[in-house]
Scaffold this motif. Structure first.
Motif, PDB file in Angstrom:
ATOM      1  N   ASP A   1       0.832  -1.206   0.000  1.00  0.00           N
ATOM      2  CA  ASP A   1       0.000   0.000   0.000  1.00  0.00           C
ATOM      3  C   ASP A   1       0.868   1.258   0.000  1.00  0.00           C
ATOM      4  OD1 ASP A   1      -1.975   1.873   0.248  1.00  0.00           O
ATOM      5  OD2 ASP A   1      -2.690   1.206   2.212  1.00  0.00           O
ATOM      6  N   ASN A   2       1.261   1.709  -1.199  1.00  0.00           N
ATOM      7  CA  ASN A   2       1.938   2.995  -1.371  1.00  0.00           C
ATOM      8  C   ASN A   2       3.216   3.097  -0.526  1.00  0.00           C
ATOM      9  OD1 ASN A   2       2.039   5.576  -2.620  1.00  0.00           O
ATOM     10  ND2 ASN A   2       1.300   6.519  -0.729  1.00  0.00           N
ATOM     11  N   ILE A   3       4.128   2.142  -0.697  1.00  0.00           N
ATOM     12  CA  ILE A   3       5.349   2.154   0.120  1.00  0.00           C
ATOM     13  C   ILE A   3       6.514   2.784  -0.638  1.00  0.00           C
ATOM     14  CG2 ILE A   3       4.580   0.095   1.371  1.00  0.00           C
ATOM     15  CD1 ILE A   3       6.772  -1.461  -0.081  1.00  0.00           C
ATOM     16  N   SER A   4       7.390   3.450   0.123  1.00  0.00           N
ATOM     17  CA  SER A   4       8.565   4.119  -0.450  1.00  0.00           C
ATOM     18  C   SER A   4       9.744   3.986   0.505  1.00  0.00           C
ATOM     19  CB  SER A   4       8.290   5.606  -0.686  1.00  0.00           C
ATOM     20  OG  SER A   4       7.227   5.809  -1.574  1.00  0.00           O
ATOM     21  N   PHE A   5      10.932   3.721  -0.042  1.00  0.00           N
ATOM     22  CA  PHE A   5      12.186   3.732   0.716  1.00  0.00           C
ATOM     23  C   PHE A   5      13.331   3.598  -0.275  1.00  0.00           C
ATOM     24  CE2 PHE A   5      11.081  -0.744   0.402  1.00  0.00           C
ATOM     25  CZ  PHE A   5      12.278  -1.338   0.056  1.00  0.00           C
ATOM     26  N   SER A   6      14.554   3.784   0.190  1.00  0.00           N
ATOM     27  CA  SER A   6      15.729   3.581  -0.651  1.00  0.00           C
ATOM     28  C   SER A   6      16.817   2.899   0.166  1.00  0.00           C
ATOM     29  CB  SER A   6      16.246   4.911  -1.215  1.00  0.00           C
ATOM     30  OG  SER A   6      16.602   5.800  -0.173  1.00  0.00           O
ATOM     31  N   VAL A   7      17.711   2.203  -0.531  1.00  0.00           N
ATOM     32  CA  VAL A   7      18.824   1.496   0.111  1.00  0.00           C
ATOM     33  C   VAL A   7      20.116   1.935  -0.568  1.00  0.00           C
ATOM     34  CG1 VAL A   7      19.844  -0.744   0.662  1.00  0.00           C
ATOM     35  CG2 VAL A   7      17.346  -0.492   0.608  1.00  0.00           C
ATOM     36  N   LYS A   8      21.062   2.407   0.239  1.00  0.00           N
ATOM     37  CA  LYS A   8      22.336   2.877  -0.301  1.00  0.00           C
ATOM     38  C   LYS A   8      23.268   1.706  -0.594  1.00  0.00           C
ATOM     39  CE  LYS A   8      22.249   7.188   2.372  1.00  0.00           C
ATOM     40  NZ  LYS A   8      22.917   7.941   3.458  1.00  0.00           N
ATOM     41  N   LYS A   9      24.237   1.972  -1.445  1.00  0.00           N
ATOM     42  CA  LYS A   9      25.259   0.981  -1.764  1.00  0.00           C
ATOM     43  C   LYS A   9      25.993   0.565  -0.496  1.00  0.00           C
ATOM     44  CE  LYS A   9      29.406   0.308  -4.589  1.00  0.00           C
ATOM     45  NZ  LYS A   9      30.368   0.925  -5.531  1.00  0.00           N
ATOM     46  N   GLY A  10      26.161  -0.736  -0.308  1.00  0.00           N
ATOM     47  CA  GLY A  10      26.913  -1.254   0.828  1.00  0.00           C
ATOM     48  C   GLY A  10      26.115  -1.467   2.092  1.00  0.00           C
ATOM     49  N   GLU A  11      24.829  -1.125   2.107  1.00  0.00           N
ATOM     50  CA  GLU A  11      24.010  -1.346   3.298  1.00  0.00           C
ATOM     51  C   GLU A  11      23.523  -2.796   3.367  1.00  0.00           C
ATOM     52  OE1 GLU A  11      21.400   2.056   5.150  1.00  0.00           O
ATOM     53  OE2 GLU A  11      20.963   1.959   3.012  1.00  0.00           O
ATOM     54  N   ILE A  12      23.357  -3.299   4.583  1.00  0.00           N
ATOM     55  CA  ILE A  12      22.650  -4.557   4.812  1.00  0.00           C
ATOM     56  C   ILE A  12      21.363  -4.192   5.537  1.00  0.00           C
ATOM     57  CG2 ILE A  12      22.707  -6.854   5.836  1.00  0.00           C
ATOM     58  CD1 ILE A  12      25.703  -6.779   5.829  1.00  0.00           C
ATOM     59  N   VAL A  13      20.247  -4.320   4.839  1.00  0.00           N
ATOM     60  CA  VAL A  13      18.959  -3.862   5.367  1.00  0.00           C
ATOM     61  C   VAL A  13      18.051  -5.054   5.607  1.00  0.00           C
ATOM     62  CG1 VAL A  13      16.901  -2.460   4.909  1.00  0.00           C
ATOM     63  CG2 VAL A  13      19.157  -1.639   4.210  1.00  0.00           C
ATOM     64  N   GLY A  14      17.500  -5.136   6.808  1.00  0.00           N
ATOM     65  CA  GLY A  14      16.537  -6.172   7.138  1.00  0.00           C
ATOM     66  C   GLY A  14      15.128  -5.683   6.876  1.00  0.00           C
ATOM     67  N   PHE A  15      14.383  -6.467   6.116  1.00  0.00           N
ATOM     68  CA  PHE A  15      12.988  -6.151   5.795  1.00  0.00           C
ATOM     69  C   PHE A  15      12.145  -7.061   6.676  1.00  0.00           C
ATOM     70  CE2 PHE A  15       9.584  -5.970   2.287  1.00  0.00           C
ATOM     71  CZ  PHE A  15       9.151  -4.716   2.698  1.00  0.00           C
ATOM     72  N   LEU A  16      11.629  -6.507   7.756  1.00  0.00           N
ATOM     73  CA  LEU A  16      11.052  -7.288   8.851  1.00  0.00           C
ATOM     74  C   LEU A  16       9.546  -7.115   8.898  1.00  0.00           C
ATOM     75  CD1 LEU A  16      11.817  -8.934  11.450  1.00  0.00           C
ATOM     76  CD2 LEU A  16      11.972  -6.752  12.641  1.00  0.00           C
ATOM     77  N   GLY A  17       8.844  -8.207   9.140  1.00  0.00           N
ATOM     78  CA  GLY A  17       7.398  -8.123   9.263  1.00  0.00           C
ATOM     79  C   GLY A  17       6.801  -9.477   9.534  1.00  0.00           C
ATOM     80  N   PRO A  18       5.565  -9.516  10.044  1.00  0.00           N
ATOM     81  CA  PRO A  18       4.899 -10.804  10.275  1.00  0.00           C
ATOM     82  C   PRO A  18       4.583 -11.503   8.964  1.00  0.00           C
ATOM     83  CG  PRO A  18       3.363  -8.988  10.627  1.00  0.00           C
ATOM     84  CD  PRO A  18       4.706  -8.366  10.404  1.00  0.00           C
ATOM     85  N   ASN A  19       4.241 -12.768   9.044  1.00  0.00           N
ATOM     86  CA  ASN A  19       3.848 -13.512   7.851  1.00  0.00           C
ATOM     87  C   ASN A  19       2.656 -12.832   7.185  1.00  0.00           C
ATOM     88  OD1 ASN A  19       5.807 -15.533   8.151  1.00  0.00           O
ATOM     89  ND2 ASN A  19       4.494 -16.724   9.509  1.00  0.00           N
ATOM     90  N   GLY A  20       2.717 -12.708   5.854  1.00  0.00           N
ATOM     91  CA  GLY A  20       1.625 -12.093   5.120  1.00  0.00           C
ATOM     92  C   GLY A  20       1.656 -10.582   5.085  1.00  0.00           C
ATOM     93  N   ALA A  21       2.763  -9.984   5.542  1.00  0.00           N
ATOM     94  CA  ALA A  21       2.835  -8.523   5.600  1.00  0.00           C
ATOM     95  C   ALA A  21       3.109  -7.891   4.245  1.00  0.00           C
ATOM     96  CB  ALA A  21       3.912  -8.083   6.601  1.00  0.00           C
ATOM     97  N   GLY A  22       3.638  -8.665   3.282  1.00  0.00           N
ATOM     98  CA  GLY A  22       3.947  -8.127   1.958  1.00  0.00           C
ATOM     99  C   GLY A  22       5.411  -8.198   1.591  1.00  0.00           C
TER     100      GLY A  22
END
Length: 297
Positions: free
Chosen positions: A19-40
């Motif tokens: 639902d209308n999500i926005s973000f960016s990830v820089k070069k060299g970052e380790i980013v965790g995309f965290l959420g419950p099951n079924g979150a998207g």
């Protein structure tokens, strides 16, 4: 930016998976995309890897639009899906050679990724003969074959035993020294062990985006300890800075402390002084756990 997501929405009929999500990830970052099951989480992974299209919005990987420059995006990305698809009847080297041919990758790269992922002891075997941990290594080796600059990993530690977990975590952390890693999981400990930053999604919407360092600076922590027999909560509350005690199961306890000092040594000394044996002793970030529960409950 390695990854740019702008106003992405994904509809399945009347249901909004994103639902209308926005973000960016820089070069060299380790980013965790965290959420419950079924979150998207998996839906977004599939959009970023060009497997499915978004209903609205744009996404870019290394500046390439995922809808317009699909081949460029696919060359920039190494992808390990949640259910790691492998040809079980093939040998490890055979499987990697097959995929190297698809990528038009030099044959010399096969041994490089085998060494990089610690597959050498099992490289002569059929994939069907490998443990779950080594199958995950094969998936990671395959994702690294064409030397991508961005790694997208969907639930990479699902189903692994504790020893395999540690090995795969260490491997991903090492890979992250040279590449951007976007890691989907619903396990907070994975984020704490591997990532620099956490993005939390719930019901298709981004509800938090924070650096792990900022969360760790909060003066709160949870120590997880397992003794050899049951201990009264009131007894454990005698520990300095102890706030709450929760008996999670058996002889295991979550003890929360209101301090930034690592309290594991105090718990160890407390156990020693009171003739208790410690079977397990770990630390959790109370702030991350509290934040996750608050935003996804």
């Amino acid at each position: 930016m390695s990854i740019e997501v702008e106003n992405i929405t994904k509809l399945y009929g009347a249901q909004k998976a994103l639902d209308n999500i926005s973000f960016s990830v820089k070069k060299g970052e380790i980013v965790g995309f965290l959420g419950p099951n079924g979150a998207g989480k998996s839906t977004l992974m599939k959009i970023l890897t060009t497997y499915i299209g978004a209903s609205e919005g744009t996404a870019k990987v290394r500046g390439f639009n995922v809808n317009i420059h699909k081949k460029d995006v696919q060359h920039a990305i190494g992808y390990l899906p949640e259910h790691n698809p492998l040809y079980l009847e093939m040998y490890v080297k055979e499987y990697l050679a097959f995929n190297a041919g698809i990528y038009k990758t030099p044959a010399s790269r096969i041994q490089e990724v085998i060494d990089m992922t610690g597959l050498s002891p099992e490289a002569h075997k059929k994939i069907a003969q490998l443990s779950k941990g080594y199958r995950q290594r094969v998936g990671l080796a395959n994702a690294l074959l064409h030397d991508p600059s961005v790694l997208i990993l969907d639930e990479p530690t699902t189903g692994l035993d504790p020893n395999q977990l540690v090995d795969i975590r260490h491997l991903i952390k090492n890979i992250g020294k040279d590449k951007t890693v976007f890691l989907s999981t619903h396990i907070m400990q994975e984020v704490e062990a591997i990532c620099d930053r956490v993005i939390i999604i719930n019901k298709g919407q981004i509800v938090a985006d924070k650096k792990l360092k900022d969360l760790r600076d909060d003066k709160e922590q949870i120590v997880v300890v397992e003794f050899d027999y049951r201990v009264e909560d009131a007894f454990l509350l005698k520990l300095p800075n102890a706030k709450t005690v929760k008996n999670t199961h058996g002889f295991s306890y979550d003890i929360s402390f209101s301090t930034s000092e690592d309290m594991r040594s105090h718990v160890f000394d407390f156990a020693h002084d009171n003739q208790l044996k410690i079977l397990q002793l770990n630390q959790k970030n109370a702030s991350l756990e509290s934040l996750f529960r608050e935003l996804t409950s």
